[in-house]
Design an enzyme around this catalytic site. Sequence first.
Site, PDB file in Angstrom:
ATOM      1  N   CYS A  22     -12.606   4.247   5.024  1.00 51.73           N
ATOM      2  CA  CYS A  22     -11.532   3.651   5.838  1.00 51.73           C
ATOM      3  C   CYS A  22     -10.157   3.748   5.184  1.00 51.73           C
ATOM      4  CB  CYS A  22     -11.857   2.200   6.166  1.00 51.73           C
ATOM      5  SG  CYS A  22     -13.318   2.058   7.187  1.00 51.73           S
ATOM      6  N   HIS A  64      -5.230  -1.295   8.342  1.00 51.51           N
ATOM      7  CA  HIS A  64      -6.485  -0.696   8.820  1.00 51.51           C
ATOM      8  C   HIS A  64      -7.136  -1.689   9.772  1.00 51.51           C
ATOM      9  CE1 HIS A  64     -10.376   0.949   9.191  1.00 51.51           C
ATOM     10  NE2 HIS A  64     -10.965   0.055   8.406  1.00 51.51           N
ATOM     11  N   ASN A  91     -13.096  -0.286  15.003  1.00 54.05           N
ATOM     12  CA  ASN A  91     -12.779   0.298  13.701  1.00 54.05           C
ATOM     13  C   ASN A  91     -12.999   1.811  13.763  1.00 54.05           C
ATOM     14  OD1 ASN A  91     -12.708   1.159  11.047  1.00 54.05           O
ATOM     15  ND2 ASN A  91     -13.982  -0.498  10.236  1.00 54.05           N
TER      16      ASN A  91
HETATM   17  N1  ACO Z   1     -24.107 -10.227  17.954  1.00 51.39           N
HETATM   18  C1  ACO Z   1     -24.590 -11.456  17.807  1.00 51.39           C
HETATM   19  N2  ACO Z   1     -24.936 -11.971  16.605  1.00 51.39           N
HETATM   20  C2  ACO Z   1     -24.746 -11.187  15.526  1.00 51.39           C
HETATM   21  C3  ACO Z   1     -24.242  -9.883  15.629  1.00 51.39           C
HETATM   22  C4  ACO Z   1     -23.909  -9.407  16.904  1.00 51.39           C
HETATM   23  N3  ACO Z   1     -23.389  -8.176  17.103  1.00 51.39           N
HETATM   24  N4  ACO Z   1     -24.170  -9.360  14.366  1.00 51.39           N
HETATM   25  C5  ACO Z   1     -24.604 -10.300  13.525  1.00 51.39           C
HETATM   26  N5  ACO Z   1     -24.980 -11.404  14.213  1.00 51.39           N
HETATM   27  C6  ACO Z   1     -25.512 -12.671  13.702  1.00 51.39           C
HETATM   28  C7  ACO Z   1     -26.120 -12.528  12.342  1.00 51.39           C
HETATM   29  O1  ACO Z   1     -27.470 -12.114  12.451  1.00 51.39           O
HETATM   30  C8  ACO Z   1     -26.011 -13.936  11.794  1.00 51.39           C
HETATM   31  O2  ACO Z   1     -27.025 -14.714  12.346  1.00 51.39           O
HETATM   32  P1  ACO Z   1     -27.790 -15.846  11.446  1.00 51.39           P
HETATM   33  O3  ACO Z   1     -26.709 -16.810  11.048  1.00 51.39           O
HETATM   34  O4  ACO Z   1     -28.802 -16.378  12.385  1.00 51.39           O
HETATM   35  O5  ACO Z   1     -28.344 -15.076  10.281  1.00 51.39           O
HETATM   36  C9  ACO Z   1     -24.685 -14.437  12.392  1.00 51.39           C
HETATM   37  O6  ACO Z   1     -24.407 -13.575  13.499  1.00 51.39           O
HETATM   38  C10 ACO Z   1     -23.516 -14.424  11.433  1.00 51.39           C
HETATM   39  O7  ACO Z   1     -23.474 -13.156  10.796  1.00 51.39           O
HETATM   40  P2  ACO Z   1     -22.425 -12.828   9.682  1.00 51.39           P
HETATM   41  O8  ACO Z   1     -22.670 -11.440   9.174  1.00 51.39           O
HETATM   42  O9  ACO Z   1     -22.392 -13.942   8.688  1.00 51.39           O
HETATM   43  O10 ACO Z   1     -21.048 -12.842  10.539  1.00 51.39           O
HETATM   44  P3  ACO Z   1     -19.584 -12.719  10.045  1.00 51.39           P
HETATM   45  O11 ACO Z   1     -18.805 -13.857  10.543  1.00 51.39           O
HETATM   46  O12 ACO Z   1     -19.486 -12.380   8.578  1.00 51.39           O
HETATM   47  O13 ACO Z   1     -19.051 -11.418  10.837  1.00 51.39           O
HETATM   48  C11 ACO Z   1     -18.669  -9.063  10.473  1.00 51.39           C
HETATM   49  C12 ACO Z   1     -19.701 -10.173  10.652  1.00 51.39           C
HETATM   50  C13 ACO Z   1     -17.862  -8.934  11.771  1.00 51.39           C
HETATM   51  C14 ACO Z   1     -19.404  -7.752  10.170  1.00 51.39           C
HETATM   52  C15 ACO Z   1     -17.701  -9.386   9.302  1.00 51.39           C
HETATM   53  O14 ACO Z   1     -18.452  -9.794   8.193  1.00 51.39           O
HETATM   54  C16 ACO Z   1     -16.806  -8.223   8.891  1.00 51.39           C
HETATM   55  O15 ACO Z   1     -15.893  -7.841   9.605  1.00 51.39           O
HETATM   56  N6  ACO Z   1     -17.001  -7.666   7.684  1.00 51.39           N
HETATM   57  C17 ACO Z   1     -16.083  -6.645   7.124  1.00 51.39           C
HETATM   58  C18 ACO Z   1     -16.167  -5.302   7.779  1.00 51.39           C
HETATM   59  C19 ACO Z   1     -15.192  -4.374   7.104  1.00 51.39           C
HETATM   60  O16 ACO Z   1     -14.045  -4.713   6.856  1.00 51.39           O
HETATM   61  N7  ACO Z   1     -15.597  -3.189   6.701  1.00 51.39           N
HETATM   62  C20 ACO Z   1     -14.701  -2.370   5.895  1.00 51.39           C
HETATM   63  C21 ACO Z   1     -14.229  -1.194   6.556  1.00 51.39           C
HETATM   64  S1  ACO Z   1     -15.520  -0.186   7.221  1.00 51.39           S
HETATM   65  C22 ACO Z   1     -15.610   1.271   6.273  1.00 51.39           C
HETATM   66  O17 ACO Z   1     -15.050   1.458   5.247  1.00 51.39           O
HETATM   67  C23 ACO Z   1     -16.555   2.319   6.829  1.00 51.39           C
END
Ligand code: ACO
Length: 322
Positions: free
Chosen positions: A113, A249, A279
Amino acid sequence: MTWSKIAGTGGYLPERIMSNKELEKMLDTSDEWIRERSGIKRRHIAAENETTADMAVAASRKAIEAAGIENSDIDLIIVATSTPDKIFPGTACIVQRHLEIENSPAFDVNAACSGFLYALDIADRFIRTGGARNALVIGSETYSRILDWTDRSTCVLFGDGAGAVVLSAAEEPGILSTHIHANGKYEDLLHVPAGISSGYDAVRSEAAFIQMKGNEVFRKAVGTLGSIARETLSANNIEKKDIAWLIPHQANLRIIVATAKKFDIPMEHVVVTVDEHANTSSASIPLALDVAVRDGRIKRGELLLFEAFGAGFTWGSALVRY
Ligand code: ACO
């Protein structure tokens, strides 16, 4: 002294739009969850026969037109991508062929990214040292092909697209500074494990798809983007209030809001496309830039800050006088 400046921008998004509602039919997820956790409403998905190079070419044509130059004026092509068309030649060479440009250097950069900022850093150095006068710097990605469409924790977050800039030699800056970094010890938190030297068999297994510990990536991204902000401001001896536009980003709206807060930049001065594009990895900054240039928000002479964080981990920034 020669500097580099952004002479033109271009963007391309595939025709097909996939909404959160459509994902609800495929996965145990909801429009509400995706919007609340990421800010994403929809994303564009490449057609079956559409490749990273095809999208890069479409974005490049617009950037070259906006710069008011001819394809033959381009003397350097860098494509930032982690989803190349082929193992080799580089996607940049395929772009070069389509644009009927000959003899310029053309190569790819993979910094996930943060790729566009790595490519911009390299092109800026080429221009400042007299190695090029009109560089085509592209971010193009087809992440739909490296997503496990049954994994709700990753597939809802990404989309396809391309953005490009023409970076030209100038008597005034332009690119005021770039800072790029990496820390490979976080490799396993965000990766696509399959690769060539690690074995072809993996290509047809789940190792061929994005695997991410989203929570840990989130925490690290917010902290790191704060430190790159401080590094950029102090290196240029400028204050937060001098920045007209933050172009981050586009991974997650919550990360963008947290970063803007650290900079004291009101959200009206932050370009946000993650809601419409999701993204698009290395394409997200040049795409967001192009959107805000074309809709008239960003004007010549304004100070722009680009920043990114991605797999590796890699991260970086660029301070730009547009
Ligand atoms: N729909 C519904 N529920 C979901 C989904 C979904 N699509 N995905 C995960 N959940 C559930 C999980 O299973 C979890 O359930 P549980 O509590 O029963 O275990 C709950 O939602 C919370 O999950 P978290 O992963 O804790 O959610 P979070 O608030 O952290 O959000 C996210 C997840 C959006 C992925 C976030 O962590 C994020 O944006 N991370 C960074 C991503 C990023 O910046 N990547 C870098 C660039 S990418 C690159 O370089 C290729």
